[in-house]
Design a protein around this motif. Structure first.
Motif, PDB file in Angstrom:
ATOM      1  N   TRP A   1       1.314   3.564   6.148  1.00 22.02           N
ATOM      2  CA  TRP A   1       2.021   2.667   5.226  1.00 22.02           C
ATOM      3  C   TRP A   1       3.085   3.388   4.420  1.00 22.02           C
ATOM      4  O   TRP A   1       4.114   2.807   4.100  1.00 22.02           O
TER       5      TRP A   1
ATOM      6  N   MET B   1      -3.392   5.360  -3.226  1.00 21.54           N
ATOM      7  CA  MET B   1      -4.381   5.062  -2.201  1.00 21.54           C
ATOM      8  C   MET B   1      -5.002   6.337  -1.636  1.00 21.54           C
ATOM      9  O   MET B   1      -6.067   6.294  -1.023  1.00 21.54           O
TER      10      MET B   1
ATOM     11  N   TRP C   1       2.537   3.932  -1.714  1.00 19.13           N
ATOM     12  CA  TRP C   1       2.962   2.582  -1.352  1.00 19.13           C
ATOM     13  C   TRP C   1       2.245   1.526  -2.189  1.00 19.13           C
ATOM     14  O   TRP C   1       2.727   0.410  -2.343  1.00 19.13           O
ATOM     15  N   ARG C   2       1.111   1.907  -2.737  1.00 22.64           N
ATOM     16  CA  ARG C   2       0.372   0.952  -3.564  1.00 22.64           C
ATOM     17  C   ARG C   2       1.145   0.606  -4.839  1.00 22.64           C
ATOM     18  O   ARG C   2       0.922  -0.436  -5.444  1.00 22.64           O
TER      19      ARG C   2
ATOM     20  N   MET D   1       2.947  -2.447  -3.592  1.00 22.02           N
ATOM     21  CA  MET D   1       2.151  -3.626  -3.257  1.00 22.02           C
ATOM     22  C   MET D   1       1.351  -4.143  -4.455  1.00 22.02           C
ATOM     23  O   MET D   1       1.114  -5.346  -4.548  1.00 22.02           O
ATOM     24  N   SER D   2       0.933  -3.274  -5.342  1.00 25.26           N
ATOM     25  CA  SER D   2       0.060  -3.724  -6.423  1.00 25.26           C
ATOM     26  C   SER D   2       0.777  -3.889  -7.753  1.00 25.26           C
ATOM     27  O   SER D   2       0.143  -4.218  -8.753  1.00 25.26           O
TER      28      SER D   2
ATOM     29  N   HIS E   1      -7.120  -7.675  -4.463  1.00 28.89           N
ATOM     30  CA  HIS E   1      -7.277  -6.609  -3.469  1.00 28.89           C
ATOM     31  C   HIS E   1      -6.584  -6.963  -2.161  1.00 28.89           C
ATOM     32  O   HIS E   1      -6.487  -6.125  -1.270  1.00 28.89           O
TER      33      HIS E   1
ATOM     34  N   PHE F   1      -3.588  -7.097  -1.948  1.00 25.14           N
ATOM     35  CA  PHE F   1      -2.428  -6.210  -1.928  1.00 25.14           C
ATOM     36  C   PHE F   1      -2.755  -4.803  -1.428  1.00 25.14           C
ATOM     37  O   PHE F   1      -1.858  -3.998  -1.212  1.00 25.14           O
ATOM     38  N   ASP F   2      -4.037  -4.493  -1.288  1.00 26.58           N
ATOM     39  CA  ASP F   2      -4.417  -3.176  -0.774  1.00 26.58           C
ATOM     40  C   ASP F   2      -4.407  -3.132   0.749  1.00 26.58           C
ATOM     41  O   ASP F   2      -4.630  -2.077   1.332  1.00 26.58           O
ATOM     42  N   PHE F   3      -4.134  -4.272   1.379  1.00 24.63           N
ATOM     43  CA  PHE F   3      -4.170  -4.338   2.843  1.00 24.63           C
ATOM     44  C   PHE F   3      -2.888  -4.987   3.343  1.00 24.63           C
ATOM     45  O   PHE F   3      -2.810  -6.213   3.457  1.00 24.63           O
ATOM     46  N   PRO F   4      -1.874  -4.179   3.633  1.00 20.94           N
ATOM     47  CA  PRO F   4      -0.551  -4.754   3.952  1.00 20.94           C
ATOM     48  C   PRO F   4      -0.486  -5.464   5.303  1.00 20.94           C
ATOM     49  O   PRO F   4       0.564  -5.928   5.678  1.00 20.94           O
TER      50      PRO F   4
END
Lengths: 771, 266
Positions: free
Chosen positions: A342, A508, A556-557, A560-561, B107, B109-112
């Motif tokens: 990722w 991560m 990358w988190r 995304m987060s 969570h 968002f922890d798995f793209p």
């Protein structure tokens, strides 16, 4: 007071030599002093038994001491003490009176300009006193000395002051004249940054004392001054760059002031950045950083300013100008990744917004497949990771992701080393299951260019153990060096930036990168689930290039987060990758010592020239083509620098104020064909500004004036003490002199000591009750 | 007879009790289950199936989402077979067991990369739609599978329009990068469910033509890969069945491995 007790000026004692004029030998004097001391001791000891009880102690020896001192002093006076000193012969010497004629002398204080105060001081008897014993010559000094007939010829309009150059020129021009002393009336505002040691040497060689008279307040009451502004002279188009502004203020402690950066290249003065800061203590240097986007390609002239505060005495020192050459050529980074992951995807995604940085990547998607992205044509990287310098050195940066060291051949490892060291490229290593120590990099050829000492054992890479519940967090935080670094600046305000880093979503995964080497900078740390603090982002300069480790593959988190629209992840990676490539040189790198020339158009151009494999290329023809304001155009042939292969230099003088664009090209004949080929070219900009420096540091530079007089045997004077100058001037070894002997036996201080010695003995005897 | 009346009523009462009990797990009051078939092993890639509400139990308020709901069709065997192929054929680090991602949890968002089936039944609350919208625009990738025909498409799009109201759906071409990122897939055909074994039909309902479609972001990155009128999940699940043709399973594996590789590189 000094002359009241000691009869002569201080300089007489500083320059003169002590002598005893008595005809008898000096050893006789010593013998008599010792004899007198001994005789007094014997006398006192012989009578001690009959003395009063209070004197049968050490008190009798105090009396002995006082009497011995008295006897010794009287004996010395019998030998006729004197001092010999060189003195200027009356009417045979010239006193050069130099008056600062620069613009800063026009500053008005107490209703009179500084220069008017100097003229008034000279006309209130000083000049007349000097004229009685010497010839005086009047000069005005700014960039150079110029003789004037009258003080009326002074006009404080010169754009700069160069005291050192002026004094040196004066000594050269008057080498056949009996200059007995120099009197310099100035505020000490020197635009050359100090007095050149050559000027001091020239004055000392002729023993010419420089008496300095300081004008102007030593500290402004209400003023804000920009002391320095650091801006990178080069940048990539659309770069976010920093202006580090150092300012000093008097009289506004605790006030808020607005700092701005304007782009004045096209006359519009568009504001690029603006920030309100609170001023610190009076007189303290304060450094603030403004971040801004430099915009498109081309030469940019930036005006960095502090918006004037009410009541400021000097507004001209609130603005500084800098030039930045913004390059249009996109930089290419080769990114090799050992597995699909990722981090790779999100780094590429972050860079999609940066048109100046292109990532060319190769990702080992399966055991036998490499997926290439961003390639210019089908041939690029078709054979895998480059094995030849001309292939790898075409990139400006290199990212190595989760790839084992063993994936690269020894030759490729050596090539990566040379990519950083010789070619000047940027290398970024990421954390990962096959990266750093876990990938065997701790025993690779590249170990010396790592910014850390890698751990000796594997097992340094750790993933978030339970992402479904997020129970083992590794968080990032700024290190002290990262607080003010362009890579890690996510928001402009430093405190808010540090808070922003603390709020970033957890990583991560993380990898222990070892300990930062001396000279490396840790910009960010991470706190592991066990509470260990490890370096996260470490940078270091190596050879002509730079290296960095980002010890995670899980940033990358942050993308995304974080809430949608949060730019932290993308901004961080864009800034980090720009750092990787922005300073990577081409085949020709041109430079000048300073990009803003103040009052002096002389410029020394330097160029480093490298061949296609980035080895120094001495057999090259290097030429600079300069374009300036008003149609100025010049070609400067640059000559090789001895003992420095590949380096060329040339000098030129910018005739007018304004911005100059210089293109340096290097050509050489192809050894095989004999055909002349261009090796490369580089562009730089510089700016000539006249009269600006004079508006800065307008307080009296007493330190410079005092140092100048001390180094030349003169004296620093305040204007109110100038009445004594005429009495001090004659004691000089310059010009036509005669050695004079001055008696010391009749100094008032001697008689005072004699009386005090006798009085002390009487007072002690009375106190002890024996009188 | 007097005794038989209450006895007749017992099954009815039992059914009502069970039904009411089951409703306690519907809508917002469901109990969160762990659907993995093994312990979590820290991985780079987690095979993640999207858990959502099915609309047929009403518009979301009492939507059924427990194990056995539409979202879990073919789970876990289909997913597991796919994961085995992923581990065997790529360098993607994926040792962990199967993963189910709850659309109600951040969570997500922890798995793209997420996989969803039977998406003609999905329904979203506003909060869920926004979460999936943000997920996709931030860089997440969604693969949808196993819905057939015109009605299913409309139901699927009703949910999709709640998530991405203005994004066009486009047909993917053979030249698209997603079909060449790992395997060069130049020929695609309809991948049927295991119904094919008994009927010989590759389609269901009126979904005669396979639709390889996608929704992209502003930069052209595929955010949603749509496999309509097909059932790749069954092709993975029945890959070891002698009756299910290998050509369907082979293409289904190559497609999903390309989609995953694309998601991790774009």
């Amino acid at each position: 007071m000094f002359e009241f007790f000691l009869k002569y000026p201080r300089s007489v004692y500083e320059q003169g030599q002590f002598a005893l004029l008595g005809a008898w030998p000096k050893w006789v004097l010593v013998l008599l002093i010792v004899t007198a001391a001994a005789a007094l001791a014997v006398l006192i000891r012989s009578r001690q038994a009959q003395a009063a009880p209070v004197m049968q102690s050490c008190r009798s020896w105090v009396i002995w001491g006082l009497q011995t001192l008295l006897a010794a002093l009287l004996l010395v006076l019998l030998w006729q003490p004197a001092i010999t000193v060189a003195e200027l012969k009356p009417q045979q010497n010239i006193i050069a009176v130099l008056v600062d004629d620069s613009r800063s002398m026009a500053i008005s204080e107490g209703g009179l300009t500084r220069q008017a105060q100097a003229v008034q001081a000279l006309q209130s008897g000083v000049l007349a006193s000097l004229n009685r014993s010497f010839q005086t010559r009047l000069y005005r000094v700014d960039a150079a000395p110029a003789r004037i007939d009258s003080l009326q010829d002074l006009q404080p309009k010169a754009p700069s002051t160069r005291l050192g150059d002026s004094l040196k020129q004066l000594t050269e021009e008057t080498s056949d004249l009996p200059i007995g002393a120099v009197v310099l009336l100035s505020d000490g505002g020197d635009n050359a940054g100090g007095i050149d040691p050559d000027a001091i040497s020239a004055l000392r060689a002729r023993h010419i004392p420089v008496h300095t008279v300081g004008f102007g307040r030593e500290r402004a009451a209400h003023d804000v001054e920009l002391e320095e502004t650091e801006v990178a002279p080069r940048a990539l188009a659309d770069s976010r760059i920093a202006a580090r502004v150092t300012l000093q203020q008097h009289g506004y402690a605790g006030s808020a002031i607005t700092l701005t950066v304007r782009d004045v290249s096209n006359g519009q003065g568009k504001i690029l950045a603006s920030r309100i800061v609170t001023l610190g203590k009076d007189g303290n240097l304060q450094t603030e950083t403004l971040l801004f986007n430099i915009g498109g390609a081309g030469a940019r002239t930036l005006q960095i300013a502090a918006v004037p505060l009410p009541g400021e005495e000097n507004l001209a020192n609130n603005t500084l100008t800098r030039v930045v050459n913004v390059g249009a050529e996109a930089r290419r980074i080769l990114y090799i990744e050992g597995e699909p992951r990722w981090e790779y995807k999100f780094i590429r995604q972050a860079e999609e917004d940066d048109r100046m940085v292109q990532i060319v990547s190769m990702d080992r998607t399966s055991q036998n497949k490499i997926y290439r992205q961003g390639i210019a044509d089908a041939k690029e990287l078709a054979d895998g990771f480059p094995s030849r310098p001309e292939d790898l050195f075409g990139y400006q940066g290199l990212i190595i992701g989760s790839v084992e060291a063993g994936y690269f051949t020894p030759g490729q490892q050596e090539l990566i080393h040379e990519f950083v060291d010789r070619r000047g490229g940027g290398l970024l290593l990421l954390g990962g299951q096959f990266a750093l120590a876990d990938g065997g990099w701790n025993t690779s050829r590249l170990i010396d260019l790592m910014p850390t000492t890698l751990p000796t054992e594997a097992g340094t890479f750790h993933r978030e153990a339970d992402p479904r519940n997020g129970t083992t967090h590794t968080t990032a935080e700024l290190a002290p060096a990262g607080l003010d670094n362009i890579i890690t600046r996510l928001v402009d305000d430093p405190a808010a930036n540090a808070a922003k880093w603390k709020k970033l979503p957890y990583l991560m995964d993380y990898q222990d990168p070892g300990v930062a080497k001396p000279g490396a900078q840790v910009l960010a740390n991470m706190v592991t689930p066990e509470g260990r603090k490890l370096p996260l982002l470490i940078t270091e300069s190596f050879g002509r290039g730079r290296t960095a480790i980002m010890a995670t593959g899980g940033s990358w988190r942050w993308q995304m987060s974080s809430p949608l629209g949060d730019t932290a992840h993308d901004l961080f990676w864009q800034q980090l990758l720009r750092w990787v490539v922005s300073d990577t040189p081409g085949h020709v790198t041109a430079s000048i010592p300073a990009q803003v020339l103040l009052d002096n158009g002389a410029v020394k151009l330097t160029a480093d020239v490298r061949d296609p494999q980035y080895n120094p290329a001495p057999d090259t023809r290097v030429e600079a083509h300069i374009l300036g304001p008003g149609g100025v155009s010049a070609r400067v042939e640059m000559a090789p620098v001895p003992d420095n292969p590949g380096r060329f230099q040339g000098t030129w003088t910018a005739p007018k104020t304004g911005a100059y664009l210089t293109e340096v090209t290097a050509q050489r004949a192809d050894p095989a064909t004999g055909k002349v080929r261009e090796l490369g070219r580089d562009v730089l900009t510089f700016l000539r500004m006249d009269g600006v420096a004079e508006s800065f540091h307008t307080e009296q530079n007493r330190e410079l004036l005092a140092r100048l007089s001390a180094q030349t045997g003169g004296q620093y004077w305040k204007p109110e003490d100038l009445g004594k100058l005429a009495g001090r001037i004659p004691f000089s070894e310059a010009g036509v002199t005669v050695r004079e002997t001055r008696d010391l036996w009749d100094l008032p201080l001697v008689f005072l000591i004699l009386v005090l010695l006798r009085f002390s003995e009487w007072w002690l005897r009375r106190k002890w009750g024996i009188v | 007879m007097k005794l038989s009346r209450p006895l007749y009523a017992l099954p009815v009462l039992f059914s009502l009790t069970v039904g009411l009990y089951a409703l306690q797990f519907g809508g917002r009051r469901y109990t969160r289950y762990s659907y993995s078939d093994g312990p979590t092993v820290p991985s780079e890639f987690y095979w993640s199936r999207l858990q959502y509400n099915s609309g047929y139990a009403s518009g979301g308020s009492f939507g059924f989402r427990a194990y056995g709901g539409s979202w879990s069709r073919d789970f876990p065997k289909a997913d597991n077979d796919c994961l085995i192929a992923l581990r065997r054929l790529t360098r993607i680090h994926s040792p962990s067991a199967l993963n189910v991602v709850d659309l109600d949890s951040d969570h997500l968002f922890d798995f793209p990369w997420i996989y969803a089936v039977d998406v003609n039944t999905w329904t979203f609350t506003d909060e869920e739609a926004k979460r999936l919208h943000d997920y996709l625009l931030k860089g997440g990738f969604l693969m949808v599978d196993d819905f057939h025909g015109t009605d299913d498409w409309q139901h699927f799009m009703a949910g999709m329009r709640q998530v991405l109201p203005d994004r066009p759906v486009e047909d993917l071409r053979d030249q698209d990068e997603i079909y060449h990122v790992l395997y060069d897939i130049n020929e695609k055909f309809q991948i049927p469910s295991e119904v094919y074994v008994n009927t010989g039909r590759t389609y269901e309902k009126d979904g005669y033509v396979p639709k390889w479609r996608a929704i992209r972001n502003d930069r052209g990155r595929i955010m949603v890969a749509i496999c309509a009128n097909m059932h790749l999940g069954d092709a993975w699940e029945w890959a070891d069945s002698p009756e299910y043709p290998e050509k369907f399973s082979g293409l289904a594996f190559r497609i999903v491995l390309n989609y995953i590789t694309y998601a991790m590189t774009h």
